[in-house]
Scaffold this motif. Structure first.
Motif, mmCIF file in Angstrom:
data_model
loop_
_atom_site.group_PDB
_atom_site.id
_atom_site.type_symbol
_atom_site.label_atom_id
_atom_site.label_comp_id
_atom_site.label_asym_id
_atom_site.label_seq_id
_atom_site.Cartn_x
_atom_site.Cartn_y
_atom_site.Cartn_z
ATOM 1 N N UNK A 15 102.673 18.768 -80.434
ATOM 2 C CA UNK A 15 103.091 17.716 -79.505
ATOM 3 C C UNK A 15 104.607 17.577 -79.399
ATOM 4 N N UNK A 16 105.343 18.085 -80.376
ATOM 5 C CA UNK A 16 106.787 17.981 -80.316
ATOM 6 C C UNK A 16 107.441 18.563 -81.554
ATOM 7 N N UNK A 17 108.761 18.615 -81.515
ATOM 8 C CA UNK A 17 109.534 19.126 -82.644
ATOM 9 C C UNK A 17 110.948 18.580 -82.531
ATOM 10 N N UNK A 23 105.660 17.818 -84.750
ATOM 11 C CA UNK A 23 104.604 16.824 -84.558
ATOM 12 C C UNK A 23 103.380 17.555 -84.019
ATOM 13 N N UNK A 24 102.290 17.499 -84.782
ATOM 14 C CA UNK A 24 101.030 18.138 -84.401
ATOM 15 C C UNK A 24 99.991 17.032 -84.330
ATOM 16 N N UNK A 25 99.499 16.778 -83.116
ATOM 17 C CA UNK A 25 98.628 15.617 -82.927
ATOM 18 C C UNK A 25 99.417 14.371 -83.277
ATOM 19 N N UNK A 26 98.881 13.541 -84.153
ATOM 20 C CA UNK A 26 99.550 12.313 -84.573
ATOM 21 C C UNK A 26 100.345 12.487 -85.864
ATOM 22 N N UNK A 27 100.337 13.682 -86.439
ATOM 23 C CA UNK A 27 100.993 13.916 -87.728
ATOM 24 C C UNK A 27 102.379 14.524 -87.538
ATOM 25 N N UNK A 29 105.113 16.688 -89.597
ATOM 26 C CA UNK A 29 105.268 17.542 -90.778
ATOM 27 C C UNK A 29 106.726 17.973 -90.870
ATOM 28 N N UNK A 30 107.281 17.825 -92.047
ATOM 29 C CA UNK A 30 108.668 18.208 -92.297
ATOM 30 C C UNK A 30 108.738 19.679 -92.721
ATOM 31 N N UNK A 31 109.787 20.364 -92.317
ATOM 32 C CA UNK A 31 110.003 21.736 -92.734
ATOM 33 C C UNK A 31 109.146 22.726 -91.979
ATOM 34 N N UNK A 32 108.977 23.902 -92.563
ATOM 35 C CA UNK A 32 108.184 24.965 -91.948
ATOM 36 C C UNK A 32 106.708 24.604 -91.963
ATOM 37 N N UNK A 33 105.989 25.005 -90.891
ATOM 38 C CA UNK A 33 104.569 24.672 -90.773
ATOM 39 C C UNK A 33 103.768 25.871 -90.292
ATOM 40 N N UNK A 34 102.483 25.817 -90.598
ATOM 41 C CA UNK A 34 101.501 26.766 -90.086
ATOM 42 C C UNK A 34 100.484 25.947 -89.305
ATOM 43 N N UNK A 35 100.307 26.298 -88.037
ATOM 44 C CA UNK A 35 99.427 25.530 -87.154
ATOM 45 C C UNK A 35 98.337 26.444 -86.607
ATOM 46 N N UNK A 36 97.089 25.990 -86.719
ATOM 47 C CA UNK A 36 95.952 26.667 -86.100
ATOM 48 C C UNK A 36 95.246 25.648 -85.222
ATOM 49 N N UNK A 37 94.210 26.067 -84.545
ATOM 50 C CA UNK A 37 93.492 25.144 -83.665
ATOM 51 C C UNK A 37 92.845 24.005 -84.433
ATOM 52 N N UNK A 38 92.598 24.195 -85.731
ATOM 53 C CA UNK A 38 91.885 23.170 -86.494
ATOM 54 C C UNK A 38 92.726 22.428 -87.532
ATOM 55 N N UNK A 39 93.951 22.913 -87.810
ATOM 56 C CA UNK A 39 94.733 22.237 -88.844
ATOM 57 C C UNK A 39 96.218 22.578 -88.733
ATOM 58 N N UNK A 40 97.009 21.745 -89.362
ATOM 59 C CA UNK A 40 98.440 22.003 -89.527
ATOM 60 C C UNK A 40 98.782 21.722 -90.976
ATOM 61 N N UNK A 41 99.604 22.580 -91.553
ATOM 62 C CA UNK A 41 99.946 22.431 -92.969
ATOM 63 C C UNK A 41 101.359 22.944 -93.189
ATOM 64 N N UNK A 42 101.948 22.544 -94.293
ATOM 65 C CA UNK A 42 103.237 23.086 -94.665
ATOM 66 C C UNK A 42 103.126 24.578 -94.925
ATOM 67 N N UNK A 97 106.195 27.283 -79.912
ATOM 68 C CA UNK A 97 105.390 26.070 -79.701
ATOM 69 C C UNK A 97 104.792 26.058 -78.298
ATOM 70 N N UNK A 98 105.622 26.307 -77.310
ATOM 71 C CA UNK A 98 105.139 26.290 -75.919
ATOM 72 C C UNK A 98 104.083 27.360 -75.671
ATOM 73 N N UNK A 99 104.348 28.573 -76.135
ATOM 74 C CA UNK A 99 103.416 29.677 -75.915
ATOM 75 C C UNK A 99 102.097 29.435 -76.647
ATOM 76 N N UNK A 100 102.186 28.938 -77.868
ATOM 77 C CA UNK A 100 100.989 28.585 -78.635
ATOM 78 C C UNK A 100 100.139 27.587 -77.845
#
Length: 117
Positions: A15-17, A23-27, A29-42, A97-100
């Protein structure tokens, strides 16, 4: 021009950076992240290959966001990911982010590993 509403079904888009966060959904996350269709994590960055390799078989394309500027990723990491069957696309994090999000809205099997901007 005809406009189409973008939907993500059950997936959560990026949703933003900003400086040091994503920002992934309502969460937020600080620093580097890994985002998939079902989760986001550091994510631990280029030295943290295990969670990226674990995506093999579930993801067709992995976007690597290199921070504020486009840069090369470590060659050995790229080789490991490609040997595991992952397509790897490297770009600066904003473009990743945009391409994802675009491919996610199409129902594609994508993930993004992002270094902060």
């Amino acid at each position: 021009m005809q406009m189409h509403e973008v939907t993500f079904k059950d997936a959560t888009p990026i949703a933003g950076y900003g400086p040091g966060f994503f920002r992934v959904g309502d969460d937020v996350l600080q620093g580097a992240v890994l985002v998939t269709s079902s989760r986001a994590q550091g994510w631990g960055g280029y030295d943290d290959a295990a969670p990226l390799l674990a995506l093999a078989g579930d993801v067709d394309v992995l976007f690597i966001g290199t921070g504020a500027e486009t840069a090369h990723m470590p060659r050995d990491l790229r080789s490991k990911l490609e040997e595991a069957g992952l397509g790897v696309e490297v770009m600066h994090s904003a473009a990743a982010c945009r391409t994802y999000n675009v491919l996610l809205s199409e129902g594609r099997r994508v993930a993004a590993a992002l270094l902060p901007v």
